[in-house]
Design an enzyme around this catalytic site. Structure first.
Site, PDB file in Angstrom:
ATOM      1  N   LYS A 181       3.344  -9.233   6.617  1.00 39.35           N
ATOM      2  CA  LYS A 181       2.541 -10.081   5.719  1.00 39.35           C
ATOM      3  C   LYS A 181       3.389 -10.601   4.555  1.00 39.35           C
ATOM      4  O   LYS A 181       3.340 -11.789   4.229  1.00 39.35           O
ATOM      5  CB  LYS A 181       1.333  -9.269   5.213  1.00 39.35           C
ATOM      6  CG  LYS A 181       0.430 -10.010   4.237  1.00 39.35           C
ATOM      7  CD  LYS A 181      -0.966  -9.444   4.215  1.00 39.35           C
ATOM      8  CE  LYS A 181      -1.138  -8.200   3.373  1.00 39.35           C
ATOM      9  NZ  LYS A 181      -0.977  -8.379   1.912  1.00 39.35           N
ATOM     10  N   SER A 182       4.164  -9.716   3.944  1.00 40.63           N
ATOM     11  CA  SER A 182       4.971 -10.125   2.780  1.00 40.63           C
ATOM     12  C   SER A 182       5.969 -11.217   3.168  1.00 40.63           C
ATOM     13  O   SER A 182       6.147 -12.210   2.443  1.00 40.63           O
ATOM     14  CB  SER A 182       5.749  -8.923   2.233  1.00 40.63           C
ATOM     15  OG  SER A 182       4.866  -7.940   1.794  1.00 40.63           O
ATOM     16  N   ARG A 220      -8.404  -8.198 -10.002  1.00 41.12           N
ATOM     17  CA  ARG A 220      -7.040  -7.655  -9.993  1.00 41.12           C
ATOM     18  C   ARG A 220      -6.249  -8.135 -11.209  1.00 41.12           C
ATOM     19  O   ARG A 220      -6.381  -9.290 -11.640  1.00 41.12           O
ATOM     20  CB  ARG A 220      -6.359  -8.012  -8.665  1.00 41.12           C
ATOM     21  CG  ARG A 220      -7.096  -7.281  -7.534  1.00 41.12           C
ATOM     22  CD  ARG A 220      -6.473  -7.458  -6.212  1.00 41.12           C
ATOM     23  NE  ARG A 220      -5.160  -6.859  -6.119  1.00 41.12           N
ATOM     24  CZ  ARG A 220      -4.379  -6.996  -5.049  1.00 41.12           C
ATOM     25  NH1 ARG A 220      -4.798  -7.712  -4.016  1.00 41.12           N
ATOM     26  NH2 ARG A 220      -3.203  -6.418  -5.018  1.00 41.12           N
ATOM     27  N   ARG A 266       6.172 -15.386   2.036  1.00 39.22           N
ATOM     28  CA  ARG A 266       7.388 -15.938   1.422  1.00 39.22           C
ATOM     29  C   ARG A 266       7.961 -17.082   2.252  1.00 39.22           C
ATOM     30  O   ARG A 266       8.542 -18.030   1.708  1.00 39.22           O
ATOM     31  CB  ARG A 266       8.410 -14.811   1.217  1.00 39.22           C
ATOM     32  CG  ARG A 266       8.004 -13.874   0.041  1.00 39.22           C
ATOM     33  CD  ARG A 266       8.564 -12.480   0.211  1.00 39.22           C
ATOM     34  NE  ARG A 266       8.340 -11.613  -0.953  1.00 39.22           N
ATOM     35  CZ  ARG A 266       7.219 -10.905  -1.190  1.00 39.22           C
ATOM     36  NH1 ARG A 266       6.189 -11.001  -0.367  1.00 39.22           N
ATOM     37  NH2 ARG A 266       7.137 -10.122  -2.257  1.00 39.22           N
ATOM     38  N   ASP A 295       1.554   0.663   0.337  1.00 38.70           N
ATOM     39  CA  ASP A 295       0.406   0.200   1.138  1.00 38.70           C
ATOM     40  C   ASP A 295       0.071   1.155   2.285  1.00 38.70           C
ATOM     41  O   ASP A 295      -0.970   1.004   2.936  1.00 38.70           O
ATOM     42  CB  ASP A 295       0.675  -1.206   1.694  1.00 38.70           C
ATOM     43  CG  ASP A 295       0.801  -2.231   0.580  1.00 38.70           C
ATOM     44  OD1 ASP A 295       0.304  -1.968  -0.534  1.00 38.70           O
ATOM     45  OD2 ASP A 295       1.403  -3.289   0.826  1.00 38.70           O
TER      46      ASP A 295
HETATM   47  O1  SPQ Z   1      -1.330  -9.375  -1.302  1.00 38.63           O
HETATM   48  P1  SPQ Z   1      -2.043  -8.123  -1.703  1.00 38.63           P
HETATM   49  O2  SPQ Z   1      -3.510  -8.350  -1.665  1.00 38.63           O
HETATM   50  O3  SPQ Z   1      -1.605  -7.619  -3.040  1.00 38.63           O
HETATM   51  O4  SPQ Z   1      -1.702  -7.021  -0.594  1.00 38.63           O
HETATM   52  C1  SPQ Z   1      -1.229  -5.658  -0.611  1.00 38.63           C
HETATM   53  C2  SPQ Z   1      -1.738  -5.034   0.739  1.00 38.63           C
HETATM   54  O5  SPQ Z   1      -2.146  -3.873   0.794  1.00 38.63           O
HETATM   55  O6  SPQ Z   1      -1.631  -5.741   1.737  1.00 38.63           O
HETATM   56  C3  SPQ Z   1      -1.670  -4.842  -1.811  1.00 38.63           C
HETATM   57  F1  SPQ Z   1      -2.893  -4.622  -1.928  1.00 38.63           F
HETATM   58  O7  SPQ Z   1       0.207  -5.604  -0.498  1.00 38.63           O
HETATM   59  C4  SPQ Z   1       1.126  -5.920  -1.544  1.00 38.63           C
HETATM   60  C5  SPQ Z   1       1.889  -4.676  -1.946  1.00 38.63           C
HETATM   61  O8  SPQ Z   1       1.049  -3.652  -2.372  1.00 38.63           O
HETATM   62  C6  SPQ Z   1       2.072  -6.967  -1.020  1.00 38.63           C
HETATM   63  C7  SPQ Z   1       3.318  -7.108  -1.825  1.00 38.63           C
HETATM   64  C8  SPQ Z   1       4.187  -8.289  -1.632  1.00 38.63           C
HETATM   65  O9  SPQ Z   1       4.113  -8.944  -0.567  1.00 38.63           O
HETATM   66  O10 SPQ Z   1       4.997  -8.572  -2.534  1.00 38.63           O
HETATM   67  C9  SPQ Z   1       3.714  -6.141  -2.718  1.00 38.63           C
HETATM   68  C10 SPQ Z   1       2.920  -4.950  -3.033  1.00 38.63           C
HETATM   69  O11 SPQ Z   1       2.238  -5.156  -4.267  1.00 38.63           O
HETATM   70  P2  SPQ Z   1       2.939  -4.934  -5.690  1.00 38.63           P
HETATM   71  O12 SPQ Z   1       1.875  -5.176  -6.679  1.00 38.63           O
HETATM   72  O13 SPQ Z   1       3.399  -3.520  -5.677  1.00 38.63           O
HETATM   73  O14 SPQ Z   1       4.031  -5.865  -5.798  1.00 38.63           O
END
Ligand code: SPQ
Length: 426
Positions: A19-20, A119, A24, A312
């Site tokens: 997903k990340s 959030r 990007r 996560d």
């Molecule tokens: O996109 P979202 O809703 O924040 O998704 C989550 C998930 O569980 O899928 C968090 F709830 O993942 C984030 C992750 O926790 C995705 C992410 C990223 O792609 O950069 C980074 C993490 O969050 P953070 O706040 O630690 O940077």
């Protein structure tokens, strides 16, 4: 959805794209010169929200379900959206895109669903404002809706109070447009997909310990992106294979970037039978086939610098800990409170309902494993990671479990239940 205990799992599964990395690829592809092709893109609701937002800013993006083709408009080619930018449930879209929007020559408004509206956004508003951004929370509660009036930005050296890839990435994206160098230092290193993809697209970026440093860019160059399977989605199969009797599951082509592989290290510390066979290395992102077998597990302590590498996966790890002998302590994980739901409270309340010996702490939870779980009604709070974790728990619990809001898996893994069902032994 109602779920019952299963006899075991066997077979192979290929989980959807990371997903990340998928998010990007849309952002960098949109800002690059030329056409970016993305293979293995995650067709989940969150990543589709990213596509939708960049389309609204004039980017031509074709998505045929197997390849996403992005006709980049160049770093300064986005156009003012006629409509609000709706990020749905996606924190990643909100925060990373804010870094880009802060530097455009137009005003935009980001809206999202009920979860996004709770959030915290101050964590990006603060550093972006230090760079000169004009970013405002419409309701004055430091949450979305956000109104962003593009400005000329200047580089900063930001000492981030949280290990967050979203905060780091928002600042680094803004840094592409800023005058002078921009750096972000974190208390612990968070996932580095932005840095790796910046490098691929020709950005001058370097990482020194816990600091990432970017120089402003004139132009980014389109690149073919191959997205590995998401280790966060693989986590449910890893846990299912380890805790379910008579099971063996191989998860193919999983991204094992060292800033994301904490769950593998934890499984090993708990005594899991887990084999990781590295298969390839695409755009700096190593991938592997992971095989897990039913294991006798022991509890462990999880805290410190490993937390951002498995943040996560903690809901899935909490389920794992219920099936491990002795005590598991999860600490330094207060970030869980500000995800799609408060993942500490929601895990603890629901696991208690299933009969687990678990208590919440300020920064995590303590689980005493070995108590048999029984069926219960589980409120997912529409958090995809909660729904998938409890599906795995339910398949190892006495009686029947009902997951309320089970369909929220669409956020990151639309075919989750189908893929899991295919592995169940008859
Ligand atoms: O996109 P979202 O809703 O924040 O998704 C989550 C998930 O569980 O899928 C968090 F709830 O993942 C984030 C992750 O926790 C995705 C992410 C990223 O792609 O950069 C980074 C993490 O969050 P953070 O706040 O630690 O940077």
């Amino acid at each position: 959805m109602k779920i019952k205990r299963v006899k075991g799992f066997s077979g192979e599964v290929t989980v959807p794209g990371d997903k990340s990395i998928s998010h990007r690829s849309i952002m960098l592809g949109s800002l690059a010169k030329g056409t970016t092709e993305v293979y293995g893109f995650l067709q989940g609701a969150d990543c589709l929200s990213s596509i939708d937002c960049f389309r609204k800013m004039g980017v031509e993006i074709e998505n045929n379900g197997s390849v996403v083709t992005i006709k980049g408009r160049g770093l300064r080619g986005l156009v003012a959206p006629k409509d609000t930018l709706d990020v749905g449930n996606s924190g990643t879209t909100t925060r990373l895109m804010s870094g880009i929007l802060a530097a455009q020559n137009f005003t935009s408004k980001i809206i999202g669903d009920a979860s996004i509206q709770k959030r915290p956004m101050k964590r990006i508003m603060t550093p972006l404002s230090m760079m000169g951004a004009d970013i405002e929370s419409e309701l004055g509660n430091d949450c979305a809706p956000l109104i962003i009036k593009g400005q000329a930005l200047k580089g900063i050296n930001y000492d981030s109070p949280v290990a967050s890839a979203q905060v780091k990435s928002a600042v680094l994206f803004a840094g592409l447009y800023a005058e002078g160098e921009t750096s972000v230092t974190e208390p612990a290193v968070s996932r580095n997909h932005t840095e790796l993809m910046f490098e691929e697209f020709g950005v001058d970026i370097k990482c020194e310990g816990k600091t990432s440093i970017v120089k402003p860019s004139d132009e980014l160059f389109a690149k073919k992106v191959i997205v590995p399977g998401d280790i966060s989605s693989a986590a449910y199969f890893i846990v299912a294979g380890l805790i379910t009797p008579d099971s063996c599951i191989t998860i193919k082509n999983v991204g094992i970037n060292p800033t994301r592989d904490g769950i593998i290290r934890v499984c090993r510390a708990m005594g899991a039978d887990i084999i990781v066979e590295e298969s390839s290395n695409q755009v700096g992102e190593p991938t592997a086939d992971i095989t897990v077998k039913t294991s006798e597990l022991k509890g462990c302590v999880i805290g410190g610098d490993i937390i951002p590498t498995l943040i996560d996966e903690i809901p899935a790890i909490a389920i794992l800990a219920c099936f491990a002998a002795g005590k598991t302590v999860i600490k330094d994980a207060q970030e869980l409170k500000v995800k799609e739901s408060n993942r500490i409270d929601v895990m603890v309340d629901n696991l208690k309902a299933m009969g687990a010996d678990i208590e919440a702490t300020e920064d995590g939870m303590i689980i005493r494993g070995g108590k048999e779980l029984h069926g219960a009604i589980i409120d997912s709070k529409l958090d995809h990671r909660i729904a998938m974790s409890f599906a795995v728990a339910a398949m190892n619990a006495r009686g029947e479990t009902e997951i309320v809001g089970a369909e929220c898996v669409d956020i990151s893994y639309p075919k989750f239940y189908q893929d899991m069902n295919k592995l169940i032994k008859l």
